[in-house]
Structure formats: structure tokens, C-alpha cells
Design a protein around this motif. Sequence first.
Motif, PDB file in Angstrom:
ATOM      1  N   THR A 171       0.896  -0.978  -0.135  1.00 18.70           N
ATOM      2  CA  THR A 171      -0.007   0.044  -0.011  1.00 18.70           C
ATOM      3  C   THR A 171       0.858   1.341   0.086  1.00 18.70           C
ATOM      4  N   SER A 172       0.232   2.302  -0.436  1.00 14.55           N
ATOM      5  CA  SER A 172       1.094   3.518  -0.491  1.00 14.55           C
ATOM      6  C   SER A 172       0.648   4.374   0.658  1.00 14.55           C
ATOM      7  N   GLY A 173       1.739   4.206   1.581  1.00 10.15           N
ATOM      8  CA  GLY A 173       1.402   4.847   3.134  1.00 10.15           C
ATOM      9  C   GLY A 173       1.843   6.089   3.398  1.00 10.15           C
ATOM     10  N   GLY A 174       3.176   6.507   2.822  1.00  8.81           N
ATOM     11  CA  GLY A 174       3.587   7.899   2.876  1.00  8.81           C
ATOM     12  C   GLY A 174       3.153   9.087   2.122  1.00  8.81           C
ATOM     13  N   GLY A 222       0.679   8.373   0.005  1.00 11.81           N
ATOM     14  CA  GLY A 222      -0.764   8.261  -0.260  1.00 11.81           C
ATOM     15  C   GLY A 222      -1.343   8.457  -1.826  1.00 11.81           C
ATOM     16  N   THR A 223      -0.748   7.683  -2.588  1.00 16.56           N
ATOM     17  CA  THR A 223      -0.883   7.807  -4.146  1.00 16.56           C
ATOM     18  C   THR A 223      -2.051   6.935  -4.666  1.00 16.56           C
ATOM     19  N   MET A 224      -3.316   7.897  -4.982  1.00 16.52           N
ATOM     20  CA  MET A 224      -4.259   7.297  -5.502  1.00 16.52           C
ATOM     21  C   MET A 224      -3.755   6.788  -6.965  1.00 16.52           C
ATOM     22  N   GLY A 225      -4.040   5.489  -7.414  1.00 13.90           N
ATOM     23  CA  GLY A 225      -3.646   5.281  -8.760  1.00 13.90           C
ATOM     24  C   GLY A 225      -2.428   4.187  -8.589  1.00 13.90           C
ATOM     25  N   PHE A 226      -2.257   3.737  -7.252  1.00 19.33           N
ATOM     26  CA  PHE A 226      -0.994   3.037  -7.058  1.00 19.33           C
ATOM     27  C   PHE A 226      -1.420   1.368  -7.107  1.00 19.33           C
ATOM     28  N   GLY A 227      -2.647   1.362  -6.725  1.00 16.53           N
ATOM     29  CA  GLY A 227      -3.071   0.000  -6.427  1.00 16.53           C
ATOM     30  C   GLY A 227      -2.893  -1.184  -7.649  1.00 16.53           C
ATOM     31  N   LEU A 228      -3.406  -0.910  -8.801  1.00 18.51           N
ATOM     32  CA  LEU A 228      -3.469  -1.701 -10.086  1.00 18.51           C
ATOM     33  C   LEU A 228      -2.098  -1.846 -10.468  1.00 18.51           C
ATOM     34  N   PRO A 229      -1.301  -0.952 -10.632  1.00 23.63           N
ATOM     35  CA  PRO A 229       0.117  -1.265 -11.236  1.00 23.63           C
ATOM     36  C   PRO A 229       0.879  -1.982 -10.011  1.00 23.63           C
ATOM     37  N   ALA A 230       0.839  -1.690  -9.189  1.00 21.40           N
ATOM     38  CA  ALA A 230       1.473  -2.400  -7.794  1.00 21.40           C
ATOM     39  C   ALA A 230       1.110  -3.680  -7.468  1.00 21.40           C
TER      40      ALA A 230
END
Lengths: 165, 562
Positions: B407-410, B412-420
Amino acid sequence: MHSDNHYYDKEITRQVISVVVLNENNALSRIVGLFSARGYNIDSLTVAPVEGSDYSRMTIVTTGDKRVISQIVKQLNKLIPILKVNEHKDVIEKDTVLMKFSIDNNLADIDVIAKTYHGSIQDVTDDAIIVSATDSAARIANFISVMQKYKPLEIVRSGIVAIER
Amino acid sequence: MTGAKMVTESLHEEGVDVVFGYPGGAIMNVYDEIYKQDNFQHILTRHEQAAIHAAEGYAKSTGKVGVAIVTSGPGFTNAVTGLADAYMDSIPLVVISGQVPTTIIGTDGFQEIDAIGISRPCTKHNYLINHIDDIARVMKEAFHIASTGRPGPVHVDIPKDITAQMGIFDYSKPVDLPTYKPTVNYNKRQLKKAMEAISKAKKPLLYVGGGAVLANCSEEIREFSKLTNIPAVETLMARGVMGHDNKMFFGMLGMHGEYAANMAAHETDLLISLGARFDDRVTGRLDQFAKKAKVIHIDIDPTSIDKLVDTNYPIVGDLKVTLKGMLEAASEMKFNDYSNWNDLLLEYREKQPLRFIDSTETIKPQWPIVRIGELLGDKAIVSTDVGQHQMWAAQFYPFSRPRQFVTSGGLGTMGFGLPAAMGVARGNPDKISINITGDGSILMNIQELMTCVESKLPVINVILNNNYLGMVRQWQTMFYGNRLSETVLDAQPNFQMLVEAFGGVGYKVKTKEEFDAALKDAVKQKKVAMIEVIVDRNEDVLPMVPNGHALNEMTLIGDTDA
């Protein structure tokens, strides 16, 4: 938080820090960028190569409380090309000022005052003289203020260099 | 060999097996060499930001260094959000960008931008290669710096003429960086003092952060907790380190932390920070955080110590190495009996367990997360986007090991999930890569469905659709007089048709039965899937510590109904 062991007092102090850094294109921007990104002050910054090495020395004068000063030192140490960071406690520091005055002033007076600040007239042209002085930062500030009455045409300061006693 | 070949050879030497990227003018020489080799796979994303997030997901879930390659100018600037994300969460990456030829640099050439000027504040280190002889050294240093000490992204910018030149490639020289020596070994005297403090404490608490994941020391922490009977709480970045069924574990702390975890931090008299950094989303009002506690802070990064709170026992060192020292010391020491302390935390947990009020009429957004946990549990690696769904995933998924939550914690990047989740799928073919996302976040990198189809990355996207930018909506409801400024997402694509248009499988579910059937089918399909779940749109993330409040001042379930 408990703070029996040590605590940071909030008093703002002036701190001279010297940094030994690898000579690379970006070294200066890394250091200046660190200060601006984290909201630290730079009151003075000088940089020159260290003789016979791949390193340069930067002398930075900053202000902040103890927590800030301690963070600055640690953050500087964290930058990859930095070899050494010294948080000076007991230093000899020197600042240089160059001042230009109209030739119409009383040159003898100017010369005498300059000498009290370890300075002298460096150059004379048809319409201007240039005076330089090298002394502690506080005394140079004083010198500049004293010389205001001769209406300086231009004032250039070097920033501080320092060496630990 | 050419500079371009030196780049691909360096990646080969580093044992890289996959690179995420996107070609373009200034990086074409390198892409030509990628075409000619088969030492590593290249996955073509559909946007450079996604290439970096994919490399992050790969790195986070596998522990290896993630690699991405982009071109100059817009290729690089698109990658910046990813670099910043990796920097904030200390993810080891090497990101290579093309640059215009050295002869053009500084002339505002086509697709020229001062890349290292831009990446400086959002990378651990960066390089502009000026000479072909520097390629091997810089690449080797980049991998070394990215993966040692406190990890982070390293950016290497290479002008096009350098990749075209010929030179001699020698990767055998060891890294020699006299200015970079991370402290691995702790100070023994400091550790002794800290251990004495632990033995005297009455309510000690392990405050476990993301550093515990990066240092691969989950086992040591579990063992230390078990041996000493000291309870533990985790930050968002540490989820999974203790394991959900560990009786010494009292949940995630912070703004949306569990009641018992936040009360534990409030009550403790000795806070033992293991690779955590006192982030504002964890501490709440800082001057009230762990107010009764002395602090032991163990971190590999000296700047983390004393940055926000005064530490009584600072220890700089590798967390795994330090914990081994602590375990050794602990085996010969006597500790207080902490059973009253553990009982108190159990009482807190019983009083206010982490829960949601389920419904028979609608699907509550927490339910699919719990259900995925029940159906897939250990077999899934869960990525998220950013917002309410992210907090619910952190709260309700039964994580059993570190690196199971991406997860993008620090930042907080929306759009992180699918590519990650694509990086997760590529790095962990034996696991099921789940992306828990929202109807806001998913559209921020939706083009990556194409990458999933092309590169056969079977990511299962579960969209908790509440027709809102839910987290902002929650704040607007709570703190802005319910004025829902630009958070109502009435305009929505048909997600099922959308994913099918790309070549994946789509499901729209409104009941629990439909959800179960969709998830089971998606797992079977082994291709990119999108399960749109219509959820109760007014659900809030609770507990919540409102901004500026102390951790014990939580808004709990029931408080907001009135």
C-alpha cells in the motif's frame, strides 16, 4: 514524552557547520535543496575545493533550536556524497567585505576606520575607491554599519569561513 | 560494447529478472539492447507512473530491487510520482531514464527536462552519467545504495549519446563509496541500557513500523514478544509482521487504528519503536502521544531518531541485527510480569473490538475484505489504492506475514493499486494478487488493464463502489458541514464492460452470494478481473482520531449516528 535523560531546549542558536563533500555536479544543489525542502535557514554559505583531494569544503551558518540543528547535521550526513559534517563549537571565523565609495569622501577617515577592522583601501580609480576588511562576522556587520555615513555605492560580502580551534 | 548494452549487462549482472518500462526517443538505444537479449523480461506498462508503481509492488512483495526504465522529458516527469512514492515508503528501486544527448543538454531540446534536478528531493540518490566509463560503476552503486541502509529509489539519467558510444565494460570492481557507510551494528552499551529499561518497565509496548518489513525481521520480533510477554502494535506499513492470530498483537494504531492499539500507545510507560518513524497519521496530536512513556527508538536511519519526539534510548542499527542482540540479552534476563498489562489491553479489545455493523440489505464495504480474507487468506497478496478502502483493508484483512500488504503509506498515491498489484503478480506467480480499490482511485491508472492482459498478469481488482471519493466525503461530512464539494461520483463507467473491452473479465455484484461467486470465478479465470461491489455508500472509517486530537480521543462506532 518523558524527558529525564535529555531534552531539547527551544532556544534559537547560531551554528557554524562545515561539510566535506565530494566534488560532483550536484553537490551544492543537494545541500541547498535539503535546507529549503526542510525549512532550515542558511545565513551564510561558502564553498571552495579542499587542496589535493576530490572534495570541497562548505561552511554553512544556520540558526535553529537544538532539535533543528541536530536534524540538519544528521540530514546532511545522510546525503550520499557527504564525507564529514562538523558541528563547530569553538571556531575562528572570518568574513570579508568589499565596499565601494565615491572618491569625494574623506579618504583618510575611511582608511583609519578600515584599519580598525583589519581592512584597507584596495583600489582607487578616478571616481571610486574600494575598501576591504576581513574580521569576524559580527565585527564586519559593525564595520558596514559604521561606513554607512560615507554612502557606500556597493557592498559585497564573502560569507563565512571557519576553522576549529 | 555500447553504453546501451552496458546498461542491460549491468541489469543482468545484478540478477534482475523483470523490468517495467516504456520506450521513447532518448532511451531507444537501451530498448534496442533489451530487444536483443533474453536475460530479463520487459513488461510494457501503458504509462510511466505505472511502471514505477509496478516496480514498487514487485520490490515490496519480493524484497528484491525493482527496476523501471523510461524515456526523457514527459517519460521521466510521469515517473516522478512513483519515485516520490517509493522514497516516502523506503522502497528499493533503480529507475533509469533516457536524456537528450550531452551536446543538447541545456538548450531546451525536444523532450529535454532537468531530470536529476526534479528527482533530487524524491530519491535516495541520483546520477546523471556524463561519461561511458561511468556506466558500470554508477549502475553498481545505484543497486547498492537502493538496497542497503534505509532502502529507497535511485534514479540514473543517461544521455542518448552516451548509450551510443563504445567502451570497455567491467562490472567486477567492488563498490567503493567512502562517503556512504550505513550503520549496521548497534552500540552495545546503548542496547544494554535499553534492555535494562525494558526489564524495569511495567507497561512496555512494541511499536512496529515498516522498517521491520524492510529488515526482514518479523520472526525476531515475534520471538522477542513471545519470550518477554511484551505486547505489540503495528503501523500501516508494518501490517503482517506480527500475524493476525498472534495473541501478543493488539492491532494497528493511528488515525484509524484499533481502540486497544491506540489505548496501548496512550498507556504504555516504555514505547519500543522498531523501525517506525512517528508519522503524524500514527501519533495524532504529537505532544500527547505516548505521554507516559520513555522511548527506545531503534532505526537504521539516524535522522528518524529525535526528529519528532525526544528519545531516551536511541539505537542506530540494522533492526534484524539489533533484535538478535536483544534476543540474546533477553535470554539471560529477568523481566517483569506483564500479564496485568496484557489483560488490560485484552479488556480494551473486548470493550471496543475492531468491528463494523453488518447488514442484510446492503453490502457493507468492510465485508468483502473480511470475505476475501476468509476465502483466500494466506494465498493472497493484497494491494490497495488510497482512501477508505485502504483503511478498511488495513483494518480487516487477516494478514499472516509481512510483504502480504502492498500500500502507498507515506505519499498516499491514488492510482497505486492496480500497477502495484501487477508487480506483485509478476513477482509472486504462486499467489493471488488482489487489488482492493475504490471507484475514485481505480480510474487513476485504469489503462494498466491493457498491461495485465498483454503480459498475462491475473490481478483481481475489487472495487468497493460507493459513488464517492469516500475518504474526502467522510471528512466533509464530519468537518465541513456535509458540503460534498466535488466528491460525488455520479458519472461512472460500466466497469464490467470496461474491463471486458480490454480483454479481462468483469463482475458487478450487489449481494454477498454474488460476491462469493464472482471471486471464486475470478480466481479460476487466471486473467485480469474487476469485481465491482456496490456497497453502502455512507459508511465511515472508524475508529477515527480527528486531526489534532490525541490517540485516546477516538470517534467510535455509534458516536457518529446521533
